[in-house]
Design an enzyme around this catalytic site. Structure first.
Site, PDB file in Angstrom:
ATOM      1  N   PRO A  24      45.300  47.144  47.004  1.00  0.00           N
ATOM      2  CA  PRO A  24      45.495  47.429  45.574  1.00  0.00           C
ATOM      3  C   PRO A  24      44.136  47.651  44.915  1.00  0.00           C
ATOM      4  O   PRO A  24      43.152  46.979  45.246  1.00  0.00           O
ATOM      5  CB  PRO A  24      46.156  46.161  45.039  1.00  0.00           C
ATOM      6  CG  PRO A  24      46.667  45.436  46.240  1.00  0.00           C
ATOM      7  CD  PRO A  24      45.764  45.797  47.375  1.00  0.00           C
ATOM      8  N   LYS A  25      44.076  48.597  43.990  1.00  0.00           N
ATOM      9  CA  LYS A  25      42.843  48.812  43.218  1.00  0.00           C
ATOM     10  C   LYS A  25      42.893  47.916  41.981  1.00  0.00           C
ATOM     11  O   LYS A  25      43.828  47.991  41.197  1.00  0.00           O
ATOM     12  CB  LYS A  25      42.706  50.280  42.806  1.00  0.00           C
ATOM     13  CG  LYS A  25      41.337  50.598  42.209  1.00  0.00           C
ATOM     14  CD  LYS A  25      41.178  52.088  41.957  1.00  0.00           C
ATOM     15  CE  LYS A  25      39.753  52.420  41.545  1.00  0.00           C
ATOM     16  NZ  LYS A  25      39.261  51.643  40.401  1.00  0.00           N
ATOM     17  N   ILE A  26      41.884  47.073  41.831  1.00  0.00           N
ATOM     18  CA  ILE A  26      41.854  46.093  40.753  1.00  0.00           C
ATOM     19  C   ILE A  26      41.212  46.703  39.520  1.00  0.00           C
ATOM     20  O   ILE A  26      40.147  47.331  39.596  1.00  0.00           O
ATOM     21  CB  ILE A  26      41.082  44.829  41.185  1.00  0.00           C
ATOM     22  CG1 ILE A  26      41.687  44.253  42.466  1.00  0.00           C
ATOM     23  CG2 ILE A  26      41.082  43.793  40.065  1.00  0.00           C
ATOM     24  CD1 ILE A  26      43.135  43.851  42.355  1.00  0.00           C
ATOM     25  N   GLY A 169      46.004  51.472  40.929  1.00  0.00           N
ATOM     26  CA  GLY A 169      46.035  52.425  42.028  1.00  0.00           C
ATOM     27  C   GLY A 169      45.842  51.745  43.362  1.00  0.00           C
ATOM     28  O   GLY A 169      46.007  50.533  43.503  1.00  0.00           O
TER      29      GLY A 169
END
Length: 287
Positions: A24-26, A169
């Site tokens: 997961p993009k943080i 994202g």
């Protein structure tokens, strides 16, 4: 010790590939955590020292010296999603009393995704999957640290889950990649864009920028929603400036204002709490 971070290239679409892991993009900001000789320093991606801003991270001690790469997140307890505006509130706080207040009200989490040095050994030439094994074996010093989860191969399935949770994202990383302190195609991001239709109500006189507005109700009232600064190519600009002159209603030192007749579609990260477009990118005119 500051180590310049490895930066992401942009993938055109979600993808799956057995050579990659997917995370997961943080939605926060990049952080380099450095513990050398027992002294902890925190750095942004641009080598700005931000140790004071995050006492719950800076006060942590590992048993051995280490340099970690990750993201500062401020997680909403209701959604489980990081709120970038809360992160910026923490980052921009400079006075001690404000930092103390925000530490209690908006605690941050350091979401770690890579280990660059451990026990005095530089790990940047090791394979990513080997660095992940070392990272998984570390004992985290307090509850404000976390290690980001990842899956192998199934990037498209993860992206579907990210969309459902309205997260930022997905990042795809080559398992066999070394750590390059620059932008590199071995790490790729796929942004979960949100789309909106806007009216263009003016343009900046100096560098490029189109004022955007959105309709607020069924009575066709519109309100300001930010400035579009990205996405328009020379063809789009030529088309816009070729038709906008008869629509001009006034100007000030910085902007020329126009009737809200020209409509455009933009993609953005999300809506801010003030109802503005976050990082809007022009995609097309709406005819």
């Amino acid at each position: 010790m500051f180590i310049s971070p490895m930066l992401l290239e942009t993938a055109p679409a979600p993808f799956s590939d057995p050579r990659y892991i997917f995370e997961p993009k943080i939605d926060g900001h990049r952080l380099i955590f450095s513990q050398q000789n027992g002294i902890v320093r925190l750095y942004t991606r641009h080598n700005n020292d931000c140790t004071r801003q995050y006492p719950e991270i800076a006060s942590a001690q590992f048993p051995h010296d280490v340099v970690l790469n990750g993201e500062i997140a401020c997680v909403d307890p209701l959604t489980g999603v990081s709120d970038s505006e809360s992160v910026m509130s923490r980052f921009q706080a400079k006075k001690s009393d404000m930092i103390t207040q925000l530490t209690g009200r908006l605690p941050v989490t350091f979401v770690v995704f890579d280990v660059l040095s451990y026990k005095g050994k530089d790990l940047r030439k090791e394979l990513l999957i080997q660095r992940k094994e070392i990272l998984a074996g570390l004992s985290l010093p307090n509850a404000n640290f976390g290690v980001i989860p990842f899956i192998e191969s199934a990037g498209e399935a993860l992206f579907t889950q990210i969309q459902a949770r309205k997260m930022e994202g997905v990042v795809g990383k080559r398992k066999d990649s070394a750590y390059y302190s620059r932008r590199h195609s071995a790490w790729q991001k796929i942004i979960n864009w949100t789309y909106a239709d806007v009216f263009i109500t003016g343009y900046r006189k100096a560098e490029f920028g189109w004022l955007a507005a959105v309709q607020t109700d069924k009575c066709a009232k519109i309100r300001p929603a930010g400035i579009i600064e990205l996405g328009a190519n020379p063809t789009h600009m030529k088309a816009f400036y070729g038709v906008v002159k008869p629509l001009i209603t006034g100007e000030d030192r910085d902007f020329v204002y126009v009737e809200p007749r020209i409509r455009a579609r933009v993609k953005m990260r999300n809506w801010t709490k003030k109802g503005l477009l976050r990082s809007p990118v022009f995609t097309e005119f709406i005819i």
